[in-house]
Design an enzyme around this catalytic site. Structure first.
Site, short mmCIF file in Angstrom:
data_model
loop_
_atom_site.label_atom_id
_atom_site.label_comp_id
_atom_site.label_asym_id
_atom_site.label_seq_id
_atom_site.Cartn_x
_atom_site.Cartn_y
_atom_site.Cartn_z
N ASP A 77 45.34 49.22 39.29
CA ASP A 77 46.20 48.05 39.45
C ASP A 77 47.40 48.25 38.54
O ASP A 77 47.33 49.05 37.60
CB ASP A 77 45.48 46.79 38.95
CG ASP A 77 44.43 46.33 39.91
OD1 ASP A 77 44.47 46.77 41.06
OD2 ASP A 77 43.58 45.52 39.49
N ASP A 128 38.17 42.07 45.42
CA ASP A 128 38.18 43.50 45.12
C ASP A 128 36.78 44.09 45.13
O ASP A 128 36.60 45.31 45.11
CB ASP A 128 38.79 43.75 43.73
CG ASP A 128 40.29 43.55 43.73
OD1 ASP A 128 40.89 43.65 44.82
OD2 ASP A 128 40.87 43.30 42.65
N ASP A 147 40.18 43.35 39.87
CA ASP A 147 39.89 42.17 39.06
C ASP A 147 39.48 40.96 39.87
O ASP A 147 38.69 40.15 39.43
CB ASP A 147 41.07 41.83 38.15
CG ASP A 147 42.39 41.84 38.89
OD1 ASP A 147 42.37 41.74 40.13
OD2 ASP A 147 43.45 41.93 38.25
#
Ligand code: ATP
Length: 910
Positions: free
Chosen positions: A341, A650, A646
């Site tokens: 990310d 996901d 997170d």
């Protein structure tokens, strides 16, 4: 007087079951609390009264049972049987040595296991959940264990419910309760009471501890904590036991078991053959095969491998990487692609609004961190926010469409909740709009929480003069789709000029700024339920803010380290393509110009995606579903993928990845549950540290195996050769038992503490299906065991030729064997580089400590008369001692030259 009436603490069936049947008001009253939460002091008193909010711990095996379990092992049974036989033959010394070996093995394994278990326990503690509560009318995050009845808890998508709650506020809230009900479909939650007889799964106004919030937001009153919760009552059934093992260790355990069996069969055949065919003395023959079994069976190996793993887990935890599933340690060592990310992992997640775009102007804003002070500038000139009414409107929207709060502690401003929302509060203050005043004026009546899939958040607020207004903030592309007009400089609405906004947006994003648009819509005062459909094509665009979120300097270094280590780094972000590309360039990703967006990904089928996925390192405006497709596409190339995540959505991608990595700080509990590894600091550099540690652990496991197997094979060969050729044993069975007793459990363990080799992160990742028992290792076993054999027989025959006694020759042989094992150990420490550096020779403290212990022990059995009597040894002369060490040096030289040649051939081939 703080009085919590009977319901909260009484666990009797009748009273607890009534919570779902009580109205919200009665629930507040019963636990003596209100929507503004408990006072801190009251909470502390209640904590003392009701105890911590933790489940009763599963009972551990007692130390004595654990100790006894170390005797449950085939080799130990054989040794105990041998002790009985030798005692029956009145060979008391042999019996004594055998029993000493057995005890020493059990004691050492017991201590090691204890250390490994406490390491794991400490690590589980690090994963203790946090609860978001309202106390003293402020939103704060506390340790889940500190919750008390009466606390007001905020939950949102991805959270694990921290205690049993009576919900009094729910927006699109649904909770997955399979842990309690077995039902995997999430249950929609509301606030109205339900029938008293309702089954657990139908108590829709309750949220139960341990269940996962799959969507929406809600607030609830804590009505039961710890053992009084529903989960607490069945927790006896749920005691999770994680055994300390990985596929590699399991493979080695199976291998060790088979090896043991084969050796025992072989030993029995030898015993029968020697006694009946070769007419050897039974007692002598018996001791020889016992010696052979002990020499050949790698009895200490499983314990040493386990301790290596535990040390690895601890080392990772020290570097902020918490291993949730042990096989991840091995997988991490072979990772070839890391998908990360952006926000908070590659960047600092310390946001600040740096620019504001309105229909007419592009302003810049100065400031420092979250401090709510900073100048507003237009064309380098400081101006007052009151000159532009639209800025005030944006500030209001930023306050009302926001779940975070700003707190000043010891002069430092921090945010509770999403850092971006914290930055928006700071921005509002800089626009001279007070959050407290706005929140007092406007009451939130409904909300659509932010979701990475729709990329916006909306709130509906009513003021006291019967006005109602919807405020929306979100990704600009998404908000532009929802607007049909814009606020102009004079505060009037006019038709939306999409082109204008899109063009200006790009210049902001190209600076790496994260963009967020604000829109609003006045509605009728009676409007009270916010629907997604009501937002489409009818909003008024107020403006766009650009937030800076600088890259982490350690992430820049870590990305460079990955590239050297042959690991590709890919950024998968929900942010704008231009923003992503700018940040990618700053942190040094390869191909920072080539960006694939979520929309483009949707247009590719699996084959096309597979073809493109390796070429592109930046994926922007993606949603969690894209992550899953990306992992699958990369894995289709046979690569090992680590993926960060997170959010609640996901979880599938984290599960699918070879190593799923969740964020410890901003990650949802759902993501953590799905992940193998949790980053305590959300930092990309930590992933790289974990990979380095993973490679180190794998190397160390390999080193231990590469040291143990040839050592055992060499010792066993010494006995087998003598038995087969009818020669005198150059080392007696008791001496072999001694060598095993002191070397296997000391020298082997030293390797578990080996630090990372220097070139560890300069090697390409190992292949996913590399077998540990490789041809290379087999060759090493053959070579080293032959050298051991030559060394032992060489010195033995030298001694006999010199006219020494058999006892002295044997003493020289056993010392040579130990010295060769020590030199072999120094060699094995550097399997990927040279062992002939000063650093390699200096070794580690642990190495020198074990070398010291073993040398003392060898001196003792060689020179102390009472030990000489037990082990049948004699004192060695000085020059013979030098010769013994010389043989060790020769062994080292031969295997080092062989390794260098092998590495050279490898390099030439590459
Ligand atoms: P990553 O952590 O994957 O790099 P991200 O944080 O940039 O991604 P998301 O959280 O999916 O990605 O956010 C995507 C976009 O949605 C952001 O660029 C922003 O415009 C918008 N957004 C993020 N958080 C919020 C929020 N709380 N409210 C409204 N909009 C938001």
């Amino acid at each position: 007087m703080d009085d919590v009436r009977h319901l909260s603490m009484n666990t009797s069936k009748n009273s607890v079951s009534a919570w779902h049947n009580l109205s919200v008001e009665s629930s507040f009253e019963t636990v003596n609390t209100s929507a503004t939460g408990l006072k801190q002091q009251v909470a502390e008193e209640r904590l003392k009264r009701y105890g911590k909010n933790s489940l009763p711990k599963a009972k551990k095996r007692s130390a004595f049972i654990r100790f006894l379990s170390h005797f449950h092992n085939i080799l130990i049974y054989v040794l105990l049987g041998s002790a009985v036989v030798t005692a029956a033959l009145a060979h008391w010394i042999d019996t004594g040595v055998i029993l000493a070996v057995v005890m020493a093995n059990a004691i050492i394994s017991f201590i090691q296991e204890g250390k490994a278990e406490s390491a794991m326990g400490a690590i589980q503690q690090m994963l203790a959940p946090i609860a978001h509560v309202i106390r003293d009318a402020e939103r704060v995050s506390i340790d889940g264990e500190e919750l008390v009845p009466g606390d007001i808890v905020l939950i949102e998508a991805g959270d694990k419910v921290p205690a049993d709650l009576r919900l009094f506020d729910a927006h699109g809230l649904s909770i997955q309760e399979s842990i309690l009900t077995g039902e995997s479909v999430a249950v929609e939650k509301l606030t109205s009471p339900v029938d008293e007889q309702a089954a657990l799964g139908d108590r829709t106004c309750m949220a139960f501890s341990g269940t996962l919030v799959s969507s929406g937001q809600g607030k609830g009153i804590v009505i039961a904590t710890g053992g009084n919760t529903e989960i607490g009552r069945i927790s006896r059934l749920l005691s999770e036991v994680e055994t300390l093992t990985t596929p590699l260790i399991r493979q080695m355990n199976v291998f060790a078991k088979w090896l043991t069996l084969v050796i025992l069969v072989l030993a029995s055949i030898l015993l029968v053959f020697g006694y009946f065919s070769a007419q050897h003395d039974f007692a002598e023959m018996f001791m020889s095969v016992v010696g052979l079994s002990v020499a050949a069976i790698p009895e200490g190996l499983p314990a040493v491998l386990t301790i290596t793993l535990a040390i690895g887990v601890q080392a990772m935890a020290r570097r902020q990487a918490i291993v949730r599933r042990l096989p991840a340690i091995e997988t991490l060592g072979s990772v070839s692609v890391i998908c990360s990310d952006k926000t908070g992992t590659l960047t600092r997640n310390e946001m600040m609004v740096a620019s504001v775009l309105t229909q007419q102007h592009l302003f810049t804003i100065e400031g420092e961190g979250y401090r709510p002070k900073g100048a507003l500038k237009l064309n380098e000139q400081q101006i007052s926010p009151s000159e532009h009414s639209v800025l005030e409107e944006m500030a209001r929207a930023a306050i009302l469409c926001n779940d975070a709060s700003l707190i000043e502690r010891e002069g430092v401003w921090r945010t509770e909740g999403d850092p971006m929302e914290g930055a928006l509060l700071s921005f509002s203050a800089k626009m001279n709009v007070e959050a407290r005043t706005e929140l007092a004026l406007w009451k939130r009546t409904d909300a659509i929480p932010f979701d990475a899939r729709h990329r916006y958040m909306a709130t509906l607020s009513h003021d006291h003069q019967h006005h109602a207004c919807i405020f929306v903030k979100g990704a600009p592309e998404r908000i532009l789709e929802m607007c049909d007009s814009q606020r102009n400089a004079s505060g009037q609405n006019e038709a939306l000029d999409r082109e204008h906004w899109q063009q200006k947006m790009l210049t902001m994003a190209a600076k790496g700024q994260r963009l967020l648009a604000f829109a609003m819509k006045p509605v009728d005062a009676n409007y009270s339920v916010l629907e997604q459909d009501d937002l489409q094509h009818s909003l008024i665009l107020l403006g766009i803010v650009g937030l800076i979120d600088p890259p982490r300097s350690e992430a820049i270094k870590a990305v460079a380290e990955c590239h050297v280590a042959g690991i590709r780094v890919k950024m998968i972000t929900g942010d704008h393509a231009e923003t992503a590309a700018a940040i990618a360039k700053q942190i040094g990703l390869k191909n920072s110009q080539n960006v694939l967006t979520g929309k483009e990904l949707d247009g590719l089928d699996e084959q096309q995606l597979k073809a493109q996925v390796l070429e592109c390192d930046i994926f922007a405006r993606t949603s969690p579903e894209h992550k899953l497709r990306l992992v699958t596409a990369i894995q289709a190339h046979g690569l090992t993928v680590a993926m960060t995540g997170d959010g609640v959505n996901d979880a599938p991608a984290l599960k699918r990845a070879d190593a799923g990595i969740a964020m410890g700080l901003k990650g949802s509990e759902a993501a953590k549950e799905a992940a193998e590894l949790v980053l305590a600091d959300d930092n990309f550099a930590t992933i790289v540290s974990a990979v380095r540690e993973g490679r180190t652990v794998y190397d160390n496991l390999k080193k231990i195996i590469s040291w143990t197997l040839p050592t055992n094979a060499g010792e066993a060969m010494t006995i087998i050769v003598a038995l087969l050729f009818g020669m005198t044993l150059p080392i007696t069975p008791v001496q072999i038992l001694w060598v095993n007793l002191i070397t296997a459990v000391t020298l082997g363990i030293a390797l578990a503490f080996e630090p990372t080799e220097e070139n560890t992160m300069r090697r390409p990742p190992r292949s996913r299906d590399e077998s540990l028992l490789s041809v290379e290792l087999m060759w090493h076993i053959v070579l080293v065991s032959m050298l051991f054999l030559s060394g032992v027989y060489g010195i033995y025959h030298y001694a006999i030729n010199q006219g020494y006694s058999v006892e002295l020759a044997r003493t020289l042989a056993v010392n040579t064997l130990v010295v060769m094992e020590i030199f072999h150990l120094f060699f094995i420490r550097n399997i990927h580089g040279t062992s002939l550096t000063w650093k390699a020779i200096c070794g580690t403290k642990v190495i020198w400590r074990v070398v010291f212990v073993i040398s003392c022990a060898q001196f003792a059995i060689t020179y102390l008369p009472w030990l000489q009597a037990i082990f049948g040894t004699e004192s060695i002369a000085f020059w013979d001692g030098i010769l013994v060490v010389g043989i060790g040096v020769m062994l080292f030289v031969v295997i080092e030259v062989e390794k260098q040649l092998r590495l050279l051939v490898g390099r030439v081939r590459a």
